[in-house]
Design an enzyme around this catalytic site. Structure first.
Site, PDB file in Angstrom:
ATOM      1  N   LYS A 205      -4.666 -32.238 -53.758  1.00 37.06           N
ATOM      2  CA  LYS A 205      -4.659 -33.549 -54.443  1.00 37.06           C
ATOM      3  C   LYS A 205      -3.248 -34.083 -54.675  1.00 37.06           C
ATOM      4  O   LYS A 205      -2.280 -33.333 -54.694  1.00 37.06           O
ATOM      5  CB  LYS A 205      -5.394 -33.411 -55.783  1.00 37.06           C
ATOM      6  CG  LYS A 205      -6.902 -33.183 -55.627  1.00 37.06           C
ATOM      7  CD  LYS A 205      -7.700 -34.445 -55.858  1.00 37.06           C
ATOM      8  CE  LYS A 205      -9.155 -34.299 -55.458  1.00 37.06           C
ATOM      9  NZ  LYS A 205     -10.020 -33.864 -56.563  1.00 37.06           N
ATOM     10  N   ARG A 239     -13.740 -26.440 -55.823  1.00 39.26           N
ATOM     11  CA  ARG A 239     -14.000 -27.217 -54.602  1.00 39.26           C
ATOM     12  C   ARG A 239     -12.704 -27.266 -53.801  1.00 39.26           C
ATOM     13  O   ARG A 239     -11.737 -27.896 -54.239  1.00 39.26           O
ATOM     14  CB  ARG A 239     -14.457 -28.625 -54.992  1.00 39.26           C
ATOM     15  CG  ARG A 239     -14.763 -29.534 -53.802  1.00 39.26           C
ATOM     16  CD  ARG A 239     -15.190 -30.914 -54.294  1.00 39.26           C
ATOM     17  NE  ARG A 239     -15.542 -31.785 -53.193  1.00 39.26           N
ATOM     18  CZ  ARG A 239     -14.659 -32.458 -52.458  1.00 39.26           C
ATOM     19  NH1 ARG A 239     -13.373 -32.362 -52.702  1.00 39.26           N
ATOM     20  NH2 ARG A 239     -15.076 -33.234 -51.472  1.00 39.26           N
TER      21      ARG A 239
HETATM   22  N1  HH2 Z   1     -12.681 -34.712 -55.137  1.00 40.38           N
HETATM   23  C1  HH2 Z   1     -12.890 -35.427 -54.017  1.00 40.38           C
HETATM   24  C2  HH2 Z   1     -14.186 -35.699 -53.584  1.00 40.38           C
HETATM   25  N2  HH2 Z   1     -15.266 -35.222 -54.247  1.00 40.38           N
HETATM   26  N3  HH2 Z   1     -16.163 -33.983 -56.038  1.00 40.38           N
HETATM   27  C3  HH2 Z   1     -15.977 -33.262 -57.147  1.00 40.38           C
HETATM   28  N4  HH2 Z   1     -17.023 -32.774 -57.826  1.00 40.38           N
HETATM   29  N5  HH2 Z   1     -14.719 -32.981 -57.630  1.00 40.38           N
HETATM   30  C4  HH2 Z   1     -13.595 -33.423 -57.014  1.00 40.38           C
HETATM   31  O1  HH2 Z   1     -12.467 -33.174 -57.512  1.00 40.38           O
HETATM   32  C5  HH2 Z   1     -13.756 -34.214 -55.824  1.00 40.38           C
HETATM   33  C6  HH2 Z   1     -15.075 -34.480 -55.360  1.00 40.38           C
HETATM   34  C7  HH2 Z   1     -11.715 -35.955 -53.253  1.00 40.38           C
HETATM   35  O2  HH2 Z   1     -11.257 -35.047 -52.289  1.00 40.38           O
HETATM   36  P1  HH2 Z   1     -11.615 -35.092 -50.725  1.00 40.38           P
HETATM   37  O3  HH2 Z   1     -13.084 -34.964 -50.506  1.00 40.38           O
HETATM   38  O4  HH2 Z   1     -10.794 -34.072 -50.034  1.00 40.38           O
HETATM   39  O5  HH2 Z   1     -11.090 -36.492 -50.234  1.00 40.38           O
HETATM   40  P2  HH2 Z   1     -11.789 -37.912 -49.951  1.00 40.38           P
HETATM   41  O6  HH2 Z   1     -12.397 -38.390 -51.226  1.00 40.38           O
HETATM   42  O7  HH2 Z   1     -10.661 -38.781 -49.487  1.00 40.38           O
HETATM   43  O8  HH2 Z   1     -12.852 -37.706 -48.904  1.00 40.38           O
END
Ligand code: HH2
Length: 262
Positions: A205, A239
């Site tokens: 992040k 996660r």
């Molecule tokens: N962070 C992201 C997406 N979903 N769900 C939960 N429960 N907690 C989190 O911290 C969280 C989440 C963002 O990360 P990522 O999926 O890698 O990126 P993007 O939203 O750009 O797909």
């Protein structure tokens, strides 16, 4: 929880697993590295991201969930979505859990989770990814996140979701500055008072980038520091994108946490 983003634009792995076969291969790696759960997402929630129509999100996630269910029958699958239509299609295709960055706030979402018998992650955020960073104003970030998560849990329970199917997530980087994300990680023990298992998503992040200058691809060391902090605070679910490395960090941190004192 291993991250499987089937999006063109996720902040760290966008575009890599859009093809269902590539996504399936990635899921195989996550499971082989020790993931207990695969989280399939079809919409980026990075700061400023534009919403994706439900039909497009369904087109992205359903073929992957169907194939995952067939290829890895015993592997728990969650769907990372805030839309009831997408969650419904994903649960019908074999998903076991709804991971919702909007804490089941969309119309029909809590009722759907209640009827389906699925588990759910309720994550803290304010507003939507497009505007959330303008809402990162807190006097006591940990206290306000705890209060707002508690409120989201009460709404879900009132809609019929049994409390024992709920996991809570403080939403690292969602409507939070880097300093506020660090403060939330420092204050996880206060979130334990909500009485539900905690899930935290620190992986790659931007708070790690803000603290270190590292681009998203080089944030594994910072991610592992956050994983260790979470485990020491008793967090049950992490996660992450890099499952093998996170498992090793979590194993060592939990041995330290559980070691007998002097
Ligand atoms: N962070 C992201 C997406 N979903 N769900 C939960 N429960 N907690 C989190 O911290 C969280 C989440 C963002 O990360 P990522 O999926 O890698 O990126 P993007 O939203 O750009 O797909």
């Amino acid at each position: 929880m291993g991250v499987l983003n089937v999006t063109p634009d996720s902040f760290s792995d966008g575009g890599r697993y859009r093809d269902p076969e590539a996504a399936l291969a990635r899921a195989g790696v996550l499971l082989a590295e020790g993931a207990d759960l695969v989280d399939v997402g079809g919409e980026s929630t990075r700061p400023g991201a534009a919403p994706v129509p439900a039909a497009e999100e369904i087109r992205r996630v359903v073929p992957v969930i169907e194939r995952l269910r067939a290829r890895f029958p015993g592997a728990p699958i969650s769907v990372d979505t805030s839309k009831a239509e997408v969650a419904r299609a994903a649960l019908r295709s074999g998903a076991d859990m709804v991971n919702d960055v909007q804490a089941l706030g969309a119309p029909g979402m809590a009722e759907l989770v209640a009827e389906s018998g699925a588990a759910a992650v309720l994550m803290h955020m304010r507003g939507a990814p497009a505007d959330m960073q303008s809402r990162a104003r807190y006097r006591d970030v940990v206290g306000e996140v705890a209060a707002e998560l508690g409120e989201a849990m009460r709404r879900a329970v009132a809609a019929g979701v049994p409390e024992d199917r709920i996991l809570l997530d403080p939403g690292i980087g969602f409507a939070k500055t880097a300093g506020q994300s660090a403060a939330v990680l420092a204050g996880l023990s206060r979130l334990r008072e909500l009485g539900r298992p905690l899930l935290v998503g620190p992986s790659r992040k931007s708070f790690i980038g803000d603290l270190t200058g590292a681009p998203a691809a080089d944030r594994l060391p910072g991610t592992l520091a956050a994983v260790a902090a979470c485990v020491l605070a008793g967090v049950e679910f992490l996660r992450v994108h890099d499952v093998a490395a996170a498992r090793q960090a979590a194993r060592v941190a939990s041995a330290i946490r559980d070691a007998p004192g002097p």
